[in-house]
Design an enzyme around this catalytic site. Structure first.
Site, PDB file in Angstrom:
ATOM      1  NE  ARG A  32      39.101  44.299  48.044  1.00 20.68           N
ATOM      2  CZ  ARG A  32      40.351  44.750  48.161  1.00 20.68           C
ATOM      3  NH1 ARG A  32      41.124  44.259  49.116  1.00 20.68           N
ATOM      4  NH2 ARG A  32      40.827  45.667  47.345  1.00 20.68           N
TER       5      ARG A  32
ATOM      6  CB  ALA B 241     -13.410  79.326  63.261  1.00 16.39           C
TER       7      ALA B 241
ATOM      8  NE  ARG C  42     -22.477  83.379  52.773  1.00  9.34           N
ATOM      9  CZ  ARG C  42     -23.400  83.670  53.685  1.00  9.34           C
ATOM     10  NH1 ARG C  42     -24.369  84.501  53.425  1.00  9.34           N
ATOM     11  NH2 ARG C  42     -23.328  83.130  54.882  1.00  9.34           N
TER      12      ARG C  42
ATOM     13  CD  GLU D 235      50.066  44.946  47.253  1.00 10.50           C
ATOM     14  OE1 GLU D 235      48.852  45.010  47.485  1.00 10.50           O
ATOM     15  OE2 GLU D 235      50.867  45.820  47.627  1.00 10.50           O
TER      16      GLU D 235
ATOM     17  N   GLY E 228      38.937  51.296  39.818  1.00 14.38           N
ATOM     18  CA  GLY E 228      38.485  49.987  40.292  1.00 14.38           C
ATOM     19  C   GLY E 228      37.001  49.969  40.611  1.00 14.38           C
TER      20      GLY E 228
HETATM   21  C1  UD1 Z   1      46.547  48.923  47.555  1.00 16.74           C
HETATM   22  C2  UD1 Z   1      48.054  48.657  47.528  1.00 16.74           C
HETATM   23  C3  UD1 Z   1      48.472  48.153  48.909  1.00 16.74           C
HETATM   24  C4  UD1 Z   1      48.120  49.195  49.942  1.00 16.74           C
HETATM   25  C5  UD1 Z   1      46.647  49.563  49.904  1.00 16.74           C
HETATM   26  C6  UD1 Z   1      46.394  50.790  50.758  1.00 16.74           C
HETATM   27  C7  UD1 Z   1      48.675  48.008  45.256  1.00 16.74           C
HETATM   28  C8  UD1 Z   1      48.986  46.866  44.369  1.00 16.74           C
HETATM   29  N1  UD1 Z   1      48.366  47.678  46.525  1.00 16.74           N
HETATM   30  O1  UD1 Z   1      45.894  47.695  47.765  1.00 16.74           O
HETATM   31  O2  UD1 Z   1      49.873  47.937  48.931  1.00 16.74           O
HETATM   32  O3  UD1 Z   1      48.451  48.706  51.231  1.00 16.74           O
HETATM   33  O4  UD1 Z   1      46.237  49.879  48.552  1.00 16.74           O
HETATM   34  O5  UD1 Z   1      45.040  51.049  50.879  1.00 16.74           O
HETATM   35  O6  UD1 Z   1      48.737  49.132  44.824  1.00 16.74           O
HETATM   36  N2  UD1 Z   1      42.655  51.024  40.997  1.00 16.74           N
HETATM   37  C9  UD1 Z   1      42.675  51.465  39.693  1.00 16.74           C
HETATM   38  N3  UD1 Z   1      42.938  50.565  38.701  1.00 16.74           N
HETATM   39  C10 UD1 Z   1      43.229  49.263  38.967  1.00 16.74           C
HETATM   40  C11 UD1 Z   1      43.221  48.841  40.310  1.00 16.74           C
HETATM   41  C12 UD1 Z   1      42.930  49.736  41.303  1.00 16.74           C
HETATM   42  O7  UD1 Z   1      42.424  52.629  39.410  1.00 16.74           O
HETATM   43  O8  UD1 Z   1      43.482  48.511  38.002  1.00 16.74           O
HETATM   44  C13 UD1 Z   1      42.325  51.994  42.067  1.00 16.74           C
HETATM   45  C14 UD1 Z   1      41.089  51.622  42.832  1.00 16.74           C
HETATM   46  O9  UD1 Z   1      39.954  52.240  42.267  1.00 16.74           O
HETATM   47  C15 UD1 Z   1      41.389  52.134  44.237  1.00 16.74           C
HETATM   48  C16 UD1 Z   1      42.883  52.156  44.314  1.00 16.74           C
HETATM   49  O10 UD1 Z   1      43.372  52.027  42.990  1.00 16.74           O
HETATM   50  O11 UD1 Z   1      40.902  53.440  44.430  1.00 16.74           O
HETATM   51  C17 UD1 Z   1      43.436  51.026  45.169  1.00 16.74           C
HETATM   52  O12 UD1 Z   1      42.978  49.793  44.671  1.00 16.74           O
HETATM   53  P1  UD1 Z   1      42.556  48.626  45.661  1.00 16.74           P
HETATM   54  O13 UD1 Z   1      42.103  47.490  44.836  1.00 16.74           O
HETATM   55  O14 UD1 Z   1      41.674  49.119  46.700  1.00 16.74           O
HETATM   56  O15 UD1 Z   1      43.998  48.262  46.260  1.00 16.74           O
HETATM   57  P2  UD1 Z   1      44.290  47.509  47.633  1.00 16.74           P
HETATM   58  O16 UD1 Z   1      44.060  46.073  47.451  1.00 16.74           O
HETATM   59  O17 UD1 Z   1      43.612  48.163  48.750  1.00 16.74           O
HETATM   60 CA    CA Z   2      42.114  49.842  48.857  1.00 19.64          CA
END
Ligand code: UD1
Ligand code: CA
Length: 466
Positions: free
Chosen positions: A15, A429, A449, A162, A11
């Site tokens: 935010r 000095a 010198r 969610e 991701g």
């Molecule tokens: C997610 C969980 C939520 C949980 C929270 C805990 C899901 C749908 N939701 O929400 O239930 O309470 O984490 O912190 O799983 N990522 C990917 N590929 C994607 C989307 C995200 O690799 O397509 C990775 C992001 O880089 C990140 C992690 O997954 O490291 C979590 O993604 P994020 O968007 O932060 O999820 P939350 O909305 O926090």
């Molecule tokens: Ca998260």
């Protein structure tokens, strides 16, 4: 049992409102995802798969820079071409994990406070009960943003909802999903494709809970975990929260190992720093990077030490030390700056307003006041008088200054490099030394010198101030 780990890091982290990929934001001097990787490594997984996407090259590059001692086949990067959700991200790991492991631990790359111990508990529960899925939960005082744990009246898990899909009533639920899962591998791979597309156009991994429940498969829950450890960093405010919590944890660990922190609240120690016992750290001190500090040192107040190696009994007061090696019993400061590339011998005294760069200084040498040594090779027991400057830069290149053991450099001497001052030689000095000075001789004046050692002039005291 063979364990596979999947860390989700594809991701962007919108935010965070920055260009940098979220998982690369440092916490206590180390990218967030490296903290996660440290925790999962304790499970000794057969394979660890990191799902990358946004800034994939940077994320891969940074991780490879930090992790140098892991075999290629045990740490694998897979790419998620489009961020279609956490469920979709896990699907990308299937080709490299299928048939290789019995259990798949999935964690998110944005949870830097996760501890290995908690992962071990999760795995223990999973191996005891053999459900399709084991997950951790915790109670958050402020659950906003997290998936909520929906249970039925008998307390059995029904669903993870969610934030975006939750009703006002469901938003009241404080038990949340921190994002720690252990899946039965066979069950995971044969059911991942059942995740429905959400209203947001993503495949949520969290839907796997509901899928297991619908099949009447067991879901084991490791409830009541420490919320502070399971913070997910989505915003700058949460990053600062994670930083503070990590710093507290690091400070407590050092105190537990016999380091005295006069004021832990203003002591900033990176996760990568080592400190010996009986060392005292005064307030407003930053110990960063791959710094190693010996025993019985006194560091601070107001000090920054970055990527430096300090021997035992070193004292640094209100100063900055970068990428340098500092020998036993050296004292530095106040208000001095060691720039990168110095090797300072045992017992050296570096007092006020000194700057050193790429210099080697022999044991017992004294440099008390307002001096600059750049590209210098200084022997043992040398006295560097107040205001001594190596004029190491001629506008084109950096030139070397050599000062042999026992030399006495008078106050305000300019050493115009390349130049060499022989053993036990003295400079008067204010002299401007443009040519080499032989051993045991005395040089005066502008340009300096060399005087015969037996002449009357040579008997004049060249230096008053120590
Ligand atoms: C997610 C969980 C939520 C949980 C929270 C805990 C899901 C749908 N939701 O929400 O239930 O309470 O984490 O912190 O799983 N990522 C990917 N590929 C994607 C989307 C995200 O690799 O397509 C990775 C992001 O880089 C990140 C992690 O997954 O490291 C979590 O993604 P994020 O968007 O932060 O999820 P939350 O909305 O926090
Ligand atoms: Ca998260």
């Amino acid at each position: 049992m063979n364990i596979g780990v999947v860390i989700l890091a594809a991701g962007q982290g919108k935010r965070m409102r920055t260009r940098r990929a979220k998982v690369l934001h440092p916490v206590a001097g180390m990218p967030m995802i490296l903290h996660v990787l440290r925790a999962t490594a304790a499970l000794e997984p057969t394979r660890t798969v990191i799902v990358v996407g946004y800034q994939a090259d940077e994320v891969r590059g940074q991780i490879n820079q930090w992790v140098t001692d892991v075999a290629e086949e045990t740490l694998i990067f897979v790419e998620q071409a489009q961020p279609l959700g956490t469920g979709h991200a896990v699907m990308q790991a299937a080709p490299v994990l299928q048939e290789k492991v019995d259990a798949v631990v999935v964690v998110y790359g944005d949870g830097p406070l996760l501890r290995a111990e908690t992962l071990r508990h999760l795995l223990e529960l999973h191996t005891q009960t053999h459900p399709a899925l084991t997950l951790a939960t915790c109670e958050m005082a402020d659950p906003v943003g997290y998936g909520r744990i929906r249970r039925d009246s008998a307390g059995r898990l029904q669903q993870i909802v969610e934030e975006v899909a939750a009703t006002e009533q469901q938003k009241e639920i404080r038990e949340i999903n921190p994002g720690l899962y252990c899946f039965d591998a066979a069950w995971l791979w044969s059911n991942l494709a059942k995740i429905p597309l959400s209203a947001k156009g993503e495949y949520y991994l969290t839907d796997m809970a509901e899928i297991a429940v619908a099949q009447g498969k067991g879901v084991a829950i490791l409830a009541g975990q420490n919320p502070m450890e399971l913070l997910g960093v989505n915003s700058q405010a949460q990053l600062a929260e994670a930083e503070q919590a990590m710093r507290q944890r690091i400070n407590l660990q050092h105190m537990g190992e016999g380091v005295t922190l006069i004021d832990p609240a203003t002591t900033y120690i990176d996760a990568t720093v080592q400190i010996g016992m009986d060392t005292i750290i005064y307030p407003n001190t930053y110990l960063q990077g791959r710094t190693v500090i010996g025993e019985a040192c006194v560091i601070g107040p107001g000090t920054v030490v970055r990527d430096a190696y300090l021997g035992n009994g070193v004292t640094i007061f209100n100063s900055v030390v970068e990428e340098s090696q500092v020998g036993e019993g050296v004292d530095i400061g106040p208000f001095s700056h060691l720039r990168p590339g110095n090797r300072i011998g045992a017992g050296v005294h570096i007092g006020n307003y000194a700057e050193l760069k790429s210099s080697q200084v022999g044991a017992g040498t004294k440099m008390g006041h307002v001096s600059y040594l750049g590209d210098a090779l200084v022997g043992e027991g040398v006295n560097i008088g107040a205001g001594t400057i190596t004029c190491n830069y001629d506008g084109k290149r950096k030139n070397k200054t050599e000062i042999e053991s026992g030399a006495f450099i008078g106050s305000d001497t300019m050493l115009v490099a390349p130049v060499k001052v022989g053993a036990r030689a003295r400079t008067g000095a204010g002299s401007v030394v443009t040519r080499d000075i032989p051993a045991d001789s005395l040089a005066f004046g502008v340009p300096a010198r060399v005087r015969d050692a037996d002449s009357a002039e040579a008997q004049l005291p060249a230096e008053k101030k120590e």
